[in-house]
Motif scaffolding. Structure first.
Motif, PDB file in Angstrom:
ATOM      1  N   THR A 435     -33.456   0.385  19.548  1.00  0.00           N
ATOM      2  CA  THR A 435     -32.438   1.410  19.772  1.00  0.00           C
ATOM      3  C   THR A 435     -31.639   1.579  18.492  1.00  0.00           C
ATOM      4  O   THR A 435     -31.260   0.592  17.855  1.00  0.00           O
ATOM      5  N   ILE A 468     -29.988  12.174  13.891  1.00  0.00           N
ATOM      6  CA  ILE A 468     -30.273  11.906  15.307  1.00  0.00           C
ATOM      7  C   ILE A 468     -31.465  12.723  15.777  1.00  0.00           C
ATOM      8  O   ILE A 468     -32.352  12.211  16.480  1.00  0.00           O
ATOM      9  N   SER A 469     -31.524  13.988  15.386  1.00  0.00           N
ATOM     10  CA  SER A 469     -32.650  14.823  15.818  1.00  0.00           C
ATOM     11  C   SER A 469     -33.959  14.308  15.237  1.00  0.00           C
ATOM     12  O   SER A 469     -34.997  14.316  15.909  1.00  0.00           O
ATOM     13  N   ARG A 472     -34.923  11.033  17.154  1.00  0.00           N
ATOM     14  CA  ARG A 472     -35.398  11.327  18.512  1.00  0.00           C
ATOM     15  C   ARG A 472     -36.773  11.984  18.479  1.00  0.00           C
ATOM     16  O   ARG A 472     -37.583  11.767  19.393  1.00  0.00           O
ATOM     17  N   SER A 473     -37.039  12.782  17.444  1.00  0.00           N
ATOM     18  CA  SER A 473     -38.376  13.368  17.343  1.00  0.00           C
ATOM     19  C   SER A 473     -39.425  12.301  17.090  1.00  0.00           C
ATOM     20  O   SER A 473     -40.597  12.482  17.433  1.00  0.00           O
ATOM     21  N   GLU A 477     -34.879   5.767  21.037  1.00  0.00           N
ATOM     22  CA  GLU A 477     -33.606   5.958  21.723  1.00  0.00           C
ATOM     23  C   GLU A 477     -32.489   5.884  20.692  1.00  0.00           C
ATOM     24  O   GLU A 477     -32.404   4.937  19.915  1.00  0.00           O
ATOM     25  N   THR A 478     -31.631   6.885  20.675  1.00  0.00           N
ATOM     26  CA  THR A 478     -30.620   7.007  19.635  1.00  0.00           C
ATOM     27  C   THR A 478     -29.244   7.132  20.259  1.00  0.00           C
ATOM     28  O   THR A 478     -29.050   7.890  21.219  1.00  0.00           O
TER      29      THR A 478
END
Length: 712
Positions: A435, A468-469, A472-473, A477-478
């Motif tokens: 994470t 963050i994007s 997540r791509s 889990e962010t």
């Protein structure tokens, strides 16, 4: 002895032998041998094996390490089985096969452990020489094993060289001081360290009183405080602050090596087989619980028949006795000689049937009185063979066969998940994904969606949403950790501590913290001082010779979980959390995220878990971004000192099938690290080594692919 020193690690554990993924000692000891300090002493990457607590098996493996005159290991270390439990048989296995004993090494290991806990007396180590190999037995806990090995490791090259047959007179020609200098030890320093360790023990040690495992590793500094780089003191005035960074400039390769060394080994977890499994790496081999197909099935639409043993007799008109559909919940009735059964693709064959005739080889002869069903069908051929158009049970996947292998990535294409569910696999063991928490720092930052008009030196926080994007791509889990202001009063410290402890149900504890900003030399660049001076962390590097991203910082901070799984928190081993402090400029932040953070994430999720050697560089076969070669569509000037990671668009030509790279920073604007636009549409980073000239049009360059190749 100019040849490399070879080490073998033998983990002795019934449980680890059954589940190798549960072994923590092998990786812990491997980390010691792959450290920069030991690599400089000539140690190679160690071999690691696991055996159960069995005297004969232990002896057989050790003899295999030591008894080949031309292929032996200089050092063999075992871990486990040295306590007083009934199954602890390592000393009984090792002692009889030693040719010469080494009680001094035993004493050194015990003395080091006794400085930590009296329970070290509950261990029964053995040391000695067999043929040309030195053998040591270590405790079974990671902490105890590391503590014992580190107590003697500096002296082992000298012992191994002597055991291999070196001339002792020549080795000792320079006297004791020369030997101590070569080993990096000193009798004076050792005594001072011992005294300091004992007098301050209650401040720095949390003892693990597990029987015979020797407790925690003794803190042992290898440098003097005045020789260590350290960040600015926030309390110091402008006249006492550094004018240049105290951290040495590392190459990208060295920075990646340190990250790989400090990144923890992956942990495992059991998860259900569903769509959430996509992007996970298997932690163990998977075997089919069911055969596919589970029954004899038709591979065509047609008619199940009984081919006579003579091999002919299928031509003619036959009554249709039954119908078998692919969605049938039960088997069709047995087929009698002289009758046929209509069957669809994938449907089970009726008992007694041994072939299927394609519907194309038949015609309708008659229907039932109501005209809704077939009554009789004429088969037009007599060439149908037994077994024709039939898929036998287990012909796709046999029950008990290996269908996926440890280290396999579950892709989004669906093939792996389809294979798992078709064989009745309900759960699998995978490596747990880390994470990640993302934190922006700086007084000048404003939330990206703040409706107010910016004033003064304010800027919108673009780093956090873009990082963050991207994370997540990648499937991680962010946790959004928000913005921490540049206040010496502790806002940054609070944010970092909260990240590893968790900030509620919506913000769980993180394994890796990514920050942006605050890593330069200004009086409000508080990231490094907070990590070092407040959190007791270690800055592993603070500058990298690259463009952009020079001030990139990598650190670890100690962390002790609030509760121990199933037991006493006093015996819970201290863990570490990784901190990647990336530059505040948008392009620098995204470049360094791809270059440094992604390989660490890949290792923690198990992508590098099956490697036989460390592979810190991002390659298509290990971790990080895949490397390709592309032809430049225009010249690019080189930086004379630093490797540049130039943002580019890689396209695939429909004409010649080649890959072409075009910079996103042409037209005289360049690729400054603050240029947000340089990463828009970029799908690759061109690796441009330092040089005085430029790379010309048409030349091949290395490119790290961040996304899919664009068709021309």
């Amino acid at each position: 002895m100019s040849s490399p020193l070879r080490a073998a690690i033998l983990v002795i554990s019934d449980s680890a032998f059954v589940d190798p993924g549960s072994d923590k000692v092998g990786p812990a000891l491997t980390e010691i041998f792959t450290s920069a300090q030991l690599q400089s002493k000539g140690w190679t990457f160690p071999k690691v094996d696991i055996v159960p607590d069995d005297v004969e098996l232990i002896q057989d493996v050790i003899k295999n390490y030591t008894d080949n005159e031309n292929d032996y290991y200089n050092l063999v270390v075992t871990s486990g089985g040295t306590g007083f439990a009934v199954k602890d048989v390592t000393p009984e296995a090792v002692a009889p096969i030693l040719h010469r004993h080494a009680p001094g090494l035993v004493h050194g290991m015990l003395a080091a452990s006794l400085q930590v806990t009296p329970f070290a007396m509950m261990s029964r180590p053995v040391a000695g020489v067999r043929n040309k190999s030195l053998i040591l037995t270590l405790p079974g806990s990671p902490k105890g094993a590391k503590e014992n090995l580190e107590a003697v490791i500096s002296l082992l090259p000298h012992a191994c060289i002597q055991a291999a047959g070196a001339n002792s007179r020549e080795l000792h020609a320079g006297g004791l001081k020369k030997l101590e200098s070569e080993a990096g030890v000193s009798s004076t320093n050792s005594n001072a360290t011992k005294k300091d360790s004992l007098s301050h023990d209650h401040h720095h040690h949390h003892h693990n009183h597990g029987g015979g495992h020797g407790g925690h590793q003794i803190p042992k500094a290898h440098t003097a405080p005045e020789d260590r780089p350290q960040s600015n003191d926030p309390n110091a005035g402008p006249t006492r602050r550094y004018r240049s960074s105290p951290y040495p400039m590392l190459s990208v390769d060295e920075a990646l090596r340190i990250i790989a060394q400090e990144t923890p080994e992956p942990t495992t977890t059991q998860v259900p087989v569903d769509s959430d499994l996509v992007g996970s790496v298997l932690a163990e081999d998977v075997y089919a619980g069911e055969a596919v197909p589970a029954y004899r099935a038709s591979i065509v639409d047609g008619y199940a028949v009984i081919v006579p043993s003579s091999g002919s007799g299928t031509k003619g008109v036959f009554p249709v006795a039954s119908v078998s559909h692919a969605q049938a919940a039960s088997m069709p009735p047995p087929l009698n000689p002289g009758t046929i059964a209509r069957i669809t693709t994938g449907a089970p064959l009726p008992p007694n049937a041994n072939a299927v005739v394609m519907v194309e080889d038949t015609i309708l002869a008659s229907t039932t009185p109501d005209g809704k069903e077939e009554a009789t069908v004429e088969i037009l051929t007599d060439n149908i063979k037994s077994g024709e158009n039939i898929r036998e049970p287990g012909s796709d996947v046999s029950r008990g066969s290996k269908i996926l292998t440890r280290g396999d990535l579950i892709s989004a294409v669906g093939g792996e998940i389809g294979l798992l569910v078709s064989t009745g696999t309900r759960t699998v063991k995978v490596f747990k994904k880390p994470t990640v928490g993302v934190l922006s720092t700086g007084d000048e930052l404003v939330l990206h969606d703040d409706p107010r008009v910016l004033t003064g030196g304010q800027i919108r926080d673009s780093n956090r949403p873009s990082l963050i994007s991207c994370l997540r791509s990648w499937g991680f889990e962010t946790v959004d950790l928000g913005i921490a202001r540049d206040t010496p009063a502790g806002e940054l410290e609070k944010a970092l501590r909260g990240a590893v402890r968790g900030l509620g149900s919506d913000k769980p504890p993180v394994d890796i913290i990514i920050t942006t900003g605050g890593v330069s030399m200004g009086e409000l660049d508080l990231l490094k001082p907070t990590i070092e001076r407040t959190l007791g962390g270690t800055i592993h590097f603070g500058r990298v010779s690259m463009k952009p991203g020079k001030p990139t910082t990598f650190a670890t901070v100690p962390y002790k979980p609030s509760t121990a799984a199933g037991g006493d928190t006093a015996q819970q081993e201290r863990e570490k959390r990784l901190v990647f402090s990336l530059p505040g400029n948008p392009a620098s932040a995204l470049v360094t995220l791809n270059l440094f953070v992604l390989p660490s994430l890949h290792k923690m999720m198990g992508l590098a878990s099956t490697s036989t050697a460390p592979s810190p560089l991002p390659t298509p076969t290990s971790v990080g971004l895949p490397i390709i070669s592309a032809s430049l569509t225009h010249p690019i000037p080189l930086d004379p000192k630093r490797t540049e990671y130039h943002r580019a668009i890689v396209t695939a030509s429909r004409k010649d099938g080649r890959l072409y790279a075009t910079s996103t920073g042409l037209a005289g604007v360049g690729q400054r690290s603050s240029r947000v636009g340089s990463l828009a549409k970029a799908n690759a980073l061109l690796v441009l080594r330092p040089g005085e000239d430029r790379i010309g049009e048409g030349q091949l360059v290395e490119a790290l692919l961040m996304g899919g190749v664009v068709p021309e």
